[in-house]
Design an enzyme around this catalytic site. Structure first.
Site, short mmCIF file in Angstrom:
data_model
loop_
_atom_site.label_atom_id
_atom_site.label_comp_id
_atom_site.label_asym_id
_atom_site.label_seq_id
_atom_site.Cartn_x
_atom_site.Cartn_y
_atom_site.Cartn_z
N HIS A 464 0.84 -1.20 0.00
CA HIS A 464 0.00 0.00 0.00
C HIS A 464 0.88 1.26 0.00
CE1 HIS A 464 -3.70 2.29 1.22
NE2 HIS A 464 -2.79 3.12 1.66
N GLU A 465 1.78 1.34 0.95
CA GLU A 465 2.62 2.55 1.06
C GLU A 465 3.53 2.69 -0.15
OE1 GLU A 465 1.71 4.72 3.00
OE2 GLU A 465 0.45 3.46 4.26
N HIS A 468 1.61 4.38 -2.88
CA HIS A 468 1.68 5.84 -2.74
C HIS A 468 3.05 6.31 -3.21
CE1 HIS A 468 -2.04 6.68 -0.66
NE2 HIS A 468 -1.76 5.92 0.38
N HIS A 471 3.33 6.77 -6.89
CA HIS A 471 2.63 7.99 -7.29
C HIS A 471 3.58 9.19 -7.19
CE1 HIS A 471 -1.65 10.02 -6.98
NE2 HIS A 471 -1.10 10.19 -8.16
ZN LIG Z 1 -3.05 5.18 1.93
#
Ligand SMILES: [Zn+2]
Length: 672
Positions: A464-465, A468, A471
């Site tokens: 998940h991290e 990010h 991105h």
């Molecule tokens: Zn998040």
């Protein structure tokens, strides 16, 4: 003069920075930024996009660098001195940004550019930046006449006081309560580790026996494992009635005031409600769309939720002959039923998820999707020996990003996991300046005899991290204010949540999920079980999330002046989602910090919204192959690299060829 934060730097010069450097660096770079902004506001040439909007976005760069170093350290490697500096500089920083917002000369120039926006032949990115800059003023009242401006400022001051009061009351209520147990049989069912924690807590307060509190690490395990139903009931009611005791810590008046002031503020600015104001800068756009979205999901999830509820109640009745399933039974019997159905034990999975292997795995996934190459770097200054640094290259060996990975807990680091950056990406003087991205987590540190082994939940957290992170790393925009994760709130979790999907796929797990000792691949029946268990009671979980979203909208979606009875308001909002009998002693709103203290007002729906996006986007990968280059390239070019340069729905449609549909989420969640 020898302050390392005041000498222009590329990578943050951690080893040279001393605590006493921060405050002077803030003061100096803030003064510098004020000068830059003054020059923009007082320019004699007529206002243009370049000399006003672009200049404003690039103003205060050194202050941004100092701020990111400082606040990242305050989260990941703090100490009392840094905390004290944070308290000193935070008001200065809000004063600084308020002064910009209230700078009338500056606004006049911004507005002049905004008003001729359609004649300027701007690129999409420039148009978006102009719109964003203009709204940052207008949404703070810059267009209002003086008396209304004054009222707006009063409202803002009043709101920040009320929010603070709300938070202090919840905290005081949390700290006030403790359940002191002296009979060990009252802890029956709790795992040894949880018992020990409760014992230590008692010891730390010079008490015999065990203490249970309303803090999550204490509260959750007790609700999940404690056999004693009466104690679960007591704890559950205490937890659910924070700020709802008609005493000096009661929050009912506070939240009614907050809702009314937010409505008044929105009305002053010309919006129909607080939700209309907030959603103007969201992918969902309007309260009507949010309602439609929540209700569509509700309709689809409700039959499954009711089925799951009946199943759970039957299970509890059979096991313990209880009369009816109550809220304080939910976590306890769910855990028991889950054990019975899946028998999935973290300890059995952990050997397949050695931290180094998982990191290598997420890198491999990023390589297969986006052609990224990761090289550990040993010459980059870092703030703690545990931090690892990497240089990331594309297939042509161009530097894409620096990456700081800080994975282990220590005193001075706050809990949880997050992505942040030390430097954002932008283009200046024709040079594409690459970003410095960081992931911070709290995974168990290896010892001499045992490597760091992750639970499956920690594996998905890491992905998940890192999502990010991608991105930020792959950002390719001109303006720093639109780069990377600078996107609408209900869009920002797409890159992170989508990456979690790879953790459930055989093709991806084969790349890294091998036993740390034997080297054996994770057995596929285990993976199947993980998948199945991930949708366990998904209907009930969905209903719960929807209920919070509906409650949020009931407070913010229309004129709240009729609301006088908080509990009645809440019951009305929950009427379609409640499965359990109501507990009249409890109230969710009076401690719903997300919407009354934090920034989630009119935004709670976005948790589900992001799930719809990531499920729909991943369905595209599934359809073409989870490592399909063509789909990955589309995702990179239309989503990951674009930041907030365009409306997210336009970006999404360009990637997917259509607007997101909710069916892939329903399917993944096992609801259809
Ligand atoms: Zn998040």
């Amino acid at each position: 003069m020898d302050n390392p934060l005041l000498i222009p730097f590329d990578t943050a010069p951690f080893s040279k920075i001393k605590n006493e450097h921060f405050k002077p660096a803030f003061l100096e770079t803030m003064a510098q930024a004020r000068k830059e902004i003054d020059a923009i506001a007082h320019a004699t040439s007529s206002p243009t996009f370049e000399n006003t909007i672009a200049a404003l976005d690039f103003a205060g760069q050194q202050l941004d660098r100092v701020s990111s170093v400082f606040f990242n350290l305050n989260s990941a490697e703090t100490n009392p001195e840094i905390q004290k500096i944070a308290q000193e500089v935070s008001p200065l920083l809000s004063e600084f940004s308020n002064d910009i917002m209230l700078n009338e000369k500056l606004f006049k120039r911004v507005k002049a550019v905004f008003e001729k926006r359609d004649e300027l032949e701007l690129t999409k990115e420039e148009y978006t930046l102009l719109d964003k800059k203009y709204k940052s003023f207008s949404r703070n009242g810059a267009n209002l006449p003086e008396d209304k401006k004054k009222r707006l400022r009063e409202i803002d001051a009043e709101l920040s006081k009320l929010k603070l009061q709300f938070g202090e009351n919840v905290l005081a209520e949390t700290n006030k309560y403790e359940m002191h147990l002296t009979d060990e049989s009252d802890l029956e069912g709790l795992p040894d580790g949880e018992k020990e924690a409760a014992e230590q807590l008692a010891k730390s307060k010079d008490k015999e026996g065990w203490l249970i509190t309303l803090d999550y690490p204490s509260y959750i395990p007790f609700m999940k494992y404690a056999k004693n139903r009466a104690l679960r009931k007591e704890l559950s009611i205490s937890f659910g009635s924070k700020g709802f005791h008609n005493d000096e810590l009661d929050n009912q008046e506070n939240i009614i005031k907050i809702a009314r002031l937010r409505f008044e503020r929105a009305s002053l600015l010309g919006y129909k409600s607080h939700a209309h104001f907030v959603l103007e800068e969201r992918m969902a756009e309007t309260p009507e769309k949010v309602h439609e979205f929540l209700n569509e999901l509700l309709e689809k999830a409700k039959p499954a939720a009711e089925r799951e509820f009946q199943e759970l109640e039957a299970f509890a009745k059979e096991l313990d002959h209880i009369d009816r399933l109550e809220k304080w039974d939910s976590a306890y019997y769910s855990e028991k039923l889950k054990q019975k159905l899946f028998n999935l034990d973290d300890e059995k999975l952990k050997p397949y998820f050695k931290l180094e292997n998982v990191i290598a795995g997420v890198f491999k996934v990023a390589e297969k999707l986006y052609g990224l190459q990761f090289e550990e770097a040993f010459d980059i200054d870092k703030y703690h020996a545990d931090v690892k640094t990497y240089r990331i290259y594309d297939e042509q060996k161009n530097l894409v990003s620096l990456f700081y990975a800080d994975f282990h807990p220590r005193s001075g680091k706050r809990g949880g996991a997050w992505m942040t950056s030390f430097k954002s990406q932008y283009v200046q003087n024709g040079i594409n300046v690459r970003p410095h991205i960081s992931n911070v987590c709290n995974f168990t540190k290896p010892t001499a005899s045992k490597p760091s082994l992750l639970t499956f939940n920690e594996v998905t957290t890491l992905f998940h991290e890192f999502g990010h992170g991608l991105h930020g790393m792959l950002a390719d925009t001109v303006y720093p204010g639109l780069s990377g994760t600078s996107v609408y709130w209900d869009f920002v979790e797409l890159p992170s949540q989508i990456l979690e999907n790879w953790c459930y796929e055989k093709e991806a797990l084969e790349l890294f999920a091998t036993h740390y000792d034997t080297g054996e691949m994770i057995p596929m029946e285990m993976v199947e079980k993980i998948k199945e268990s991930s949708t366990f009671q998904e209907g009930m979980a969905t209903l719960r999330q929807l209920s919070f979203g509906l409650l949020d909208m009931s407070w913010h979606g229309s004129d709240p002046s009729h609301i006088t009875d908080v509990k009645a308001q809440e019951k009305e909002a929950f009427k379609d989602t409640d499965l359990y009998p109501d507990m009249p002693e409890t109230c969710m709103s009076t401690s719903f910090a997300h919407i009354f203290q934090g920034g989630y007002s009119s935004g709670y729906y976005s948790y589900k919204w992001a799930e719809v996006l990531d499920a729909d986007a991943f369905a595209y990968f599934k359809e073409k192959g989870i490592f399909n280059k063509e789909v990955a390239t589309k995702f990179k070019e239309n989503i990951l690299s674009k930041g907030g340069t365009e409306n997210p729905m336009d970006l999404y449609k360009r990637f997917r060829g259509a607007e997101p549909k909710i069916e892939p989420l329903l399917e993944r969640a096992g609801l259809i």
